[in-house]
Scaffold this active site. Structure first.
Site, PDB file in Angstrom:
ATOM      1  N   ASP A  14      42.549  11.245 -40.627  1.00 43.96           N
ATOM      2  CA  ASP A  14      42.182  12.663 -40.786  1.00 43.96           C
ATOM      3  C   ASP A  14      40.914  12.725 -41.630  1.00 43.96           C
ATOM      4  OD1 ASP A  14      42.390  15.505 -40.646  1.00 43.96           O
ATOM      5  OD2 ASP A  14      43.237  15.540 -42.658  1.00 43.96           O
ATOM      6  N   SER A  15      40.242  13.869 -41.537  1.00 40.60           N
ATOM      7  CA  SER A  15      39.061  14.069 -42.365  1.00 40.60           C
ATOM      8  C   SER A  15      39.445  14.060 -43.853  1.00 40.60           C
ATOM      9  CB  SER A  15      38.422  15.410 -42.020  1.00 40.60           C
ATOM     10  OG  SER A  15      39.380  16.435 -42.178  1.00 40.60           O
ATOM     11  N   TYR A  46      35.554  18.538 -41.863  1.00 47.47           N
ATOM     12  CA  TYR A  46      34.911  18.355 -40.567  1.00 47.47           C
ATOM     13  C   TYR A  46      34.759  19.698 -39.834  1.00 47.47           C
ATOM     14  CZ  TYR A  46      35.409  13.180 -40.408  1.00 47.47           C
ATOM     15  OH  TYR A  46      35.305  11.823 -40.611  1.00 47.47           O
ATOM     16  N   GLY A  47      35.592  20.655 -40.209  1.00 43.80           N
ATOM     17  CA  GLY A  47      35.679  21.924 -39.484  1.00 43.80           C
ATOM     18  C   GLY A  47      34.349  22.566 -39.126  1.00 43.80           C
ATOM     19  N   CYS A  77      44.047  14.989 -36.752  1.00 38.96           N
ATOM     20  CA  CYS A  77      43.082  16.018 -37.143  1.00 38.96           C
ATOM     21  C   CYS A  77      42.698  16.759 -35.871  1.00 38.96           C
ATOM     22  CB  CYS A  77      41.860  15.336 -37.754  1.00 38.96           C
ATOM     23  SG  CYS A  77      40.490  16.460 -38.097  1.00 38.96           S
ATOM     24  N   ASN A  78      42.887  18.055 -35.874  1.00 40.60           N
ATOM     25  CA  ASN A  78      42.577  18.830 -34.670  1.00 40.60           C
ATOM     26  C   ASN A  78      41.086  18.848 -34.380  1.00 40.60           C
ATOM     27  OD1 ASN A  78      45.102  20.505 -33.593  1.00 40.60           O
ATOM     28  ND2 ASN A  78      45.312  20.171 -35.786  1.00 40.60           N
ATOM     29  N   THR A  79      40.283  18.930 -35.440  1.00 40.94           N
ATOM     30  CA  THR A  79      38.840  19.017 -35.250  1.00 40.94           C
ATOM     31  C   THR A  79      38.326  17.726 -34.593  1.00 40.94           C
ATOM     32  OG1 THR A  79      38.797  20.358 -37.258  1.00 40.94           O
ATOM     33  CG2 THR A  79      36.684  19.587 -36.423  1.00 40.94           C
ATOM     34  N   GLU A 162      42.807  22.337 -49.814  1.00 37.90           N
ATOM     35  CA  GLU A 162      42.141  21.205 -50.469  1.00 37.90           C
ATOM     36  C   GLU A 162      41.974  21.443 -51.970  1.00 37.90           C
ATOM     37  OE1 GLU A 162      40.281  18.229 -49.213  1.00 37.90           O
ATOM     38  OE2 GLU A 162      41.476  18.395 -47.405  1.00 37.90           O
ATOM     39  N   CYS A 196      45.808  23.160 -37.061  1.00 38.22           N
ATOM     40  CA  CYS A 196      45.046  22.410 -38.073  1.00 38.22           C
ATOM     41  C   CYS A 196      46.083  21.745 -38.956  1.00 38.22           C
ATOM     42  CB  CYS A 196      44.170  23.354 -38.894  1.00 38.22           C
ATOM     43  SG  CYS A 196      43.392  22.534 -40.308  1.00 38.22           S
ATOM     44  N   THR A 197      45.884  20.467 -39.229  1.00 37.82           N
ATOM     45  CA  THR A 197      46.933  19.724 -39.926  1.00 37.82           C
ATOM     46  C   THR A 197      47.067  20.114 -41.400  1.00 37.82           C
ATOM     47  OG1 THR A 197      45.360  17.897 -40.219  1.00 37.82           O
ATOM     48  CG2 THR A 197      46.862  17.780 -38.348  1.00 37.82           C
ATOM     49  N   HIS A 198      46.125  20.890 -41.905  1.00 42.34           N
ATOM     50  CA  HIS A 198      46.255  21.398 -43.278  1.00 42.34           C
ATOM     51  C   HIS A 198      47.187  22.612 -43.371  1.00 42.34           C
ATOM     52  CE1 HIS A 198      42.736  18.968 -44.173  1.00 42.34           C
ATOM     53  NE2 HIS A 198      42.770  19.340 -45.438  1.00 42.34           N
TER      54      HIS A 198
HETATM   55  N1  DGL Z   1      42.622  18.448 -40.762  1.00 42.93           N
HETATM   56  C1  DGL Z   1      41.568  19.079 -40.001  1.00 42.93           C
HETATM   57  C2  DGL Z   1      42.113  19.658 -38.702  1.00 42.93           C
HETATM   58  O1  DGL Z   1      43.282  19.472 -38.340  1.00 42.93           O
HETATM   59  C3  DGL Z   1      40.858  20.156 -40.769  1.00 42.93           C
HETATM   60  C4  DGL Z   1      40.144  19.769 -42.005  1.00 42.93           C
HETATM   61  C5  DGL Z   1      38.643  19.732 -41.890  1.00 42.93           C
HETATM   62  O2  DGL Z   1      38.020  20.758 -41.602  1.00 42.93           O
HETATM   63  O3  DGL Z   1      38.124  18.658 -42.104  1.00 42.93           O
HETATM   64  O4  DGL Z   1      41.375  20.307 -37.998  1.00 42.93           O
END
Ligand code: DGL
Length: 277
Positions: A14-15, A46-47, A77-79, A162, A196-198
């Site tokens: 993940d990012s 990463y978003g 990570c979805n992004t 975060e 989004c995994t967050h």
């Molecule tokens: N964990 C990332 C996701 O699932 C989002 C965090 C990021 O923007 O880096 O998209």
């Protein structure tokens, strides 16, 4: 890159910290497997980043995990799944090692989304990158053309998590704002997908501002079930994954910082190591 074909741990990338919500579910569901977690915290989020940058960073991370012996890497990570997975699978993997695999989180989630919605109206929350890529809309249209999808980018939600502000009163404003906005665009939505995994870390707040008739779907358990099924369907890959029940953690940022923040995502302490990409 020197690669061996020896069995190794499963890489989870993940990012930042969000992938830990997926890793938790993997370890609960498949405690016998070995995992290596890598958070690119130094370059998160990463978003808001472009395709080119997300792809380049993700490929570097995947290459590192391959060098560490992973035969299978999950982009938790979805992004990264939205912006880099397809290119890595189609263009890079055949050159790097055609026997290795990289999988993402979008496809497994899309496959089961129809089980949740009755009205066939689904709302997706995600980063700007995930929503702008329209990956969910396109994938859902392939599997379930009768489902209508509205995507809502929530640029502040990752920052709240975060920065340890997920439970603060300040978070309420940003959570309610996006829930109201998405329901204004489609009042028939009966399912919110946290793309989004967050976002599972904001679950309580999201529930608070979501009408009781709308259910909220997190991806962790869905992706874990999908990985479990994947390994059953692919015994050749299962045989290339080691099974000592271990997990190690790597971050591109300061490990002490990672260890402290990871506590918000995991219910046990970790000792991360620094990784240079
Ligand atoms: N964990 C990332 C996701 O699932 C989002 C965090 C990021 O923007 O880096 O998209």
């Amino acid at each position: 890159m020197i690669l061996t074909s020896h069995p190794g741990p499963i890489g989870v990338f993940d990012s930042g910290y969000g992938g830990l919500t997926i890793l938790n579910e993997f370890r609960q569901r498949m405690p016998e497997l070995d995992f290596v977690y890598m958070g690119d915290n130094a370059r998160a989020p990463y978003g808001p980043r472009s395709y080119e940058v997300v792809y380049a960073y993700t490929l570097q991370a995947v290459s590192k995990l391959f060098e560490m012996g992973c035969q299978l890497v999950i982009l938790a990570c979805n992004t990264a799944s939205a912006k880099a997975l397809r290119t890595i699978q189609q263009r890079d993997l055949p050159n790097i090692d055609a026997n290795r695999r990289v999988l993402g989180v979008i496809r497994p989630t899309v496959e089961v989304i129809n089980d949740y919605t009755t009205t066939k109206h689904v709302g997706i929350f995600g980063t700007v990158g995930t929503i702008q890529s329209e990956s969910y809309q396109m994938e859902i249209a392939k599997f379930y053309p009768d489902i209508s999808v509205v995507g809502e980018a929530c640029p502040m939600w990752v920052a709240l998590v975060e920065n340890g502000e997920a439970n603060s009163t300040g978070a309420d404003y940003f959570v309610q704002k996006h829930i109201d906005a998405i329901l204004q665009r489609d009042a028939e939505i009966d399912t919110f997908l946290l793309g989004c995994t967050h976002y599972p870390l904001l679950f309580e707040k999201i529930r608070k501002y979501t009408p009781p008739s709308v259910q909220i779907v997190s991806q962790g358990a869905i992706v874990a079930q999908s990985l479990h099924k994947y390994l059953s369907r692919h015994p050749e890959m299962a045989a290339r994954c080691t099974t000592n029940g271990t997990c190690s953690y790597f971050t591109t940022e300061n490990p002490d910082k990672f260890n402290e923040a990871a506590g918000n995502f995991l219910n046990h302490p970790v000792q991360a190591l620094h990784l240079k990409v």
